[in-house]
Design a protein around this motif. Sequence first.
Motif, PDB file in Angstrom:
ATOM      1  N   GLU A  80      41.268  37.828  33.969  1.00 26.68           N
ATOM      2  CA  GLU A  80      41.099  36.991  34.907  1.00 26.68           C
ATOM      3  C   GLU A  80      39.800  36.356  34.881  1.00 26.68           C
ATOM      4  OE1 GLU A  80      43.261  36.386  37.918  1.00 26.68           O
ATOM      5  OE2 GLU A  80      44.648  37.092  36.395  1.00 26.68           O
ATOM      6  N   PRO A  81      39.540  35.265  35.375  1.00 30.56           N
ATOM      7  CA  PRO A  81      38.105  34.653  35.002  1.00 30.56           C
ATOM      8  C   PRO A  81      36.991  35.236  35.738  1.00 30.56           C
ATOM      9  CG  PRO A  81      39.600  33.209  36.457  1.00 30.56           C
ATOM     10  CD  PRO A  81      40.398  34.344  35.982  1.00 30.56           C
ATOM     11  N   ASP A  82      35.754  35.541  35.450  1.00 33.73           N
ATOM     12  CA  ASP A  82      34.695  35.972  36.034  1.00 33.73           C
ATOM     13  C   ASP A  82      34.616  35.230  37.474  1.00 33.73           C
ATOM     14  OD1 ASP A  82      34.243  37.988  34.257  1.00 33.73           O
ATOM     15  OD2 ASP A  82      32.276  37.126  33.554  1.00 33.73           O
ATOM     16  N   VAL A  83      33.926  36.093  38.366  1.00 33.35           N
ATOM     17  CA  VAL A  83      33.908  35.450  39.763  1.00 33.35           C
ATOM     18  C   VAL A  83      35.087  34.658  40.421  1.00 33.35           C
ATOM     19  CG1 VAL A  83      31.214  35.246  39.382  1.00 33.35           C
ATOM     20  CG2 VAL A  83      32.782  33.161  39.074  1.00 33.35           C
ATOM     21  N   ASN A  84      36.218  35.464  40.071  1.00 36.30           N
ATOM     22  CA  ASN A  84      37.415  34.820  40.662  1.00 36.30           C
ATOM     23  C   ASN A  84      38.429  35.800  40.716  1.00 36.30           C
ATOM     24  OD1 ASN A  84      37.470  31.534  40.866  1.00 36.30           O
ATOM     25  ND2 ASN A  84      36.331  31.795  39.064  1.00 36.30           N
ATOM     26  N   VAL A  85      37.985  36.948  40.438  1.00 34.36           N
ATOM     27  CA  VAL A  85      38.994  37.990  40.672  1.00 34.36           C
ATOM     28  C   VAL A  85      39.395  38.103  42.311  1.00 34.36           C
ATOM     29  CG1 VAL A  85      39.417  40.403  40.464  1.00 34.36           C
ATOM     30  CG2 VAL A  85      38.191  39.293  38.763  1.00 34.36           C
ATOM     31  N   VAL A  86      40.639  38.158  42.438  1.00 35.43           N
ATOM     32  CA  VAL A  86      41.160  37.928  43.888  1.00 35.43           C
ATOM     33  C   VAL A  86      42.388  38.809  43.942  1.00 35.43           C
ATOM     34  CG1 VAL A  86      40.258  35.828  44.577  1.00 35.43           C
ATOM     35  CG2 VAL A  86      42.545  36.037  43.456  1.00 35.43           C
ATOM     36  N   PHE A  87      42.420  39.586  45.055  1.00 42.55           N
ATOM     37  CA  PHE A  87      43.620  40.503  45.233  1.00 42.55           C
ATOM     38  C   PHE A  87      44.792  39.462  45.755  1.00 42.55           C
ATOM     39  CE2 PHE A  87      46.486  43.051  48.021  1.00 42.55           C
ATOM     40  CZ  PHE A  87      46.819  44.102  46.833  1.00 42.55           C
ATOM     41  N   SER A  88      45.451  39.288  44.766  1.00 39.64           N
ATOM     42  CA  SER A  88      46.839  38.392  45.199  1.00 39.64           C
ATOM     43  C   SER A  88      48.177  38.952  44.575  1.00 39.64           C
ATOM     44  CB  SER A  88      46.512  36.923  44.572  1.00 39.64           C
ATOM     45  OG  SER A  88      46.737  36.958  43.055  1.00 39.64           O
ATOM     46  N   GLN A  89      49.085  38.292  45.104  1.00 38.78           N
ATOM     47  CA  GLN A  89      50.518  38.784  44.397  1.00 38.78           C
ATOM     48  C   GLN A  89      50.384  38.851  43.207  1.00 38.78           C
ATOM     49  OE1 GLN A  89      54.506  36.618  45.050  1.00 38.78           O
ATOM     50  NE2 GLN A  89      54.571  38.291  46.590  1.00 38.78           N
ATOM     51  N   GLU A  90      49.905  37.893  42.423  1.00 42.37           N
ATOM     52  CA  GLU A  90      49.782  37.793  41.000  1.00 42.37           C
ATOM     53  C   GLU A  90      49.260  38.962  40.432  1.00 42.37           C
ATOM     54  OE1 GLU A  90      49.174  34.759  37.166  1.00 42.37           O
ATOM     55  OE2 GLU A  90      48.900  34.063  39.363  1.00 42.37           O
ATOM     56  N   THR A  91      47.989  38.928  40.745  1.00 44.22           N
ATOM     57  CA  THR A  91      47.123  39.922  40.262  1.00 44.22           C
ATOM     58  C   THR A  91      47.638  41.454  40.471  1.00 44.22           C
ATOM     59  OG1 THR A  91      45.377  39.713  41.861  1.00 44.22           O
ATOM     60  CG2 THR A  91      45.082  38.567  39.900  1.00 44.22           C
ATOM     61  N   ASN A  92      47.890  41.496  41.736  1.00 49.60           N
ATOM     62  CA  ASN A  92      48.598  42.934  42.121  1.00 49.60           C
ATOM     63  C   ASN A  92      49.751  43.334  41.163  1.00 49.60           C
ATOM     64  OD1 ASN A  92      48.591  45.254  43.832  1.00 49.60           O
ATOM     65  ND2 ASN A  92      50.391  44.287  44.836  1.00 49.60           N
TER      66      ASN A  92
END
Length: 249
Positions: A80-92
């Motif tokens: 994931e790109p720096d300062v853009n890490v988010v808890f989302s369905q995709e990243t989860n």
Amino acid sequence: MSPPKPVVLCFMAHPDDAEILCGGALIRLASLGWEVHIATSANGDCGSDKLPPEEIAAIRLQEGIDAATLIGGTYHSLAEPDVNVVFSQETNRKAIDLFRQIGPHLVITHPREDYMLDHEQTHLLARSAAFSFPIPNASTLPLPADAHIPHLYYADPIEGKNPYTGEVVTPTVTIDVSEVIETKAEMLACHASQRDWLRAHHGMDEYIDAMKRHSAERGELIHKPYAESFRQHRGHAFPQNDLLAELLP
């Protein structure tokens, strides 16, 4: 046929977070025969004030590989790109799949409250994946034969301080890393690209010295030269015994 090794997964936000916060514990676990995995949610593409994102991300990927290899470990990244890490369905789902592939028995990640949101969002991803990866329908990847909810620990926030109150956090377990502090420093030194970045953005030109200073502060808690501190997650369904204290007294 020898039984499979127990597996520790250190799941952090950025390359070099593991080496700063829990490298000593990983080295000690490796010496006990544990299989070591270091993973990051981000690719480090903001870790330079001179190089473009793709170039610095490639450098930091190799630095992460080199540091893990130094202790016989394996490095992974969700990229994931720096300062853009988010808890989302995709990243989860990406995190759950990674945990499914590794099958950890012990997980170390960031605390819920830390100095930047990439760390806090990675905390959520780690908590979710630790709980969810043994659920058969949570991933399409094969379920490890011994999959179960792992022991989960939170490393110190940066500087050991709660960023919202400024108070030093109280650990549940502190591990002596005095005998492996130089190897921990070698791991951190693999992340050579970060010295210039931290000097430019953080005003910090003592990368390894800063790590040793915090380790020395934690060492004072147990009257040892250097230590690392952790807090155990003891929520419902998670193991309750203090595995780190049992393994690394």
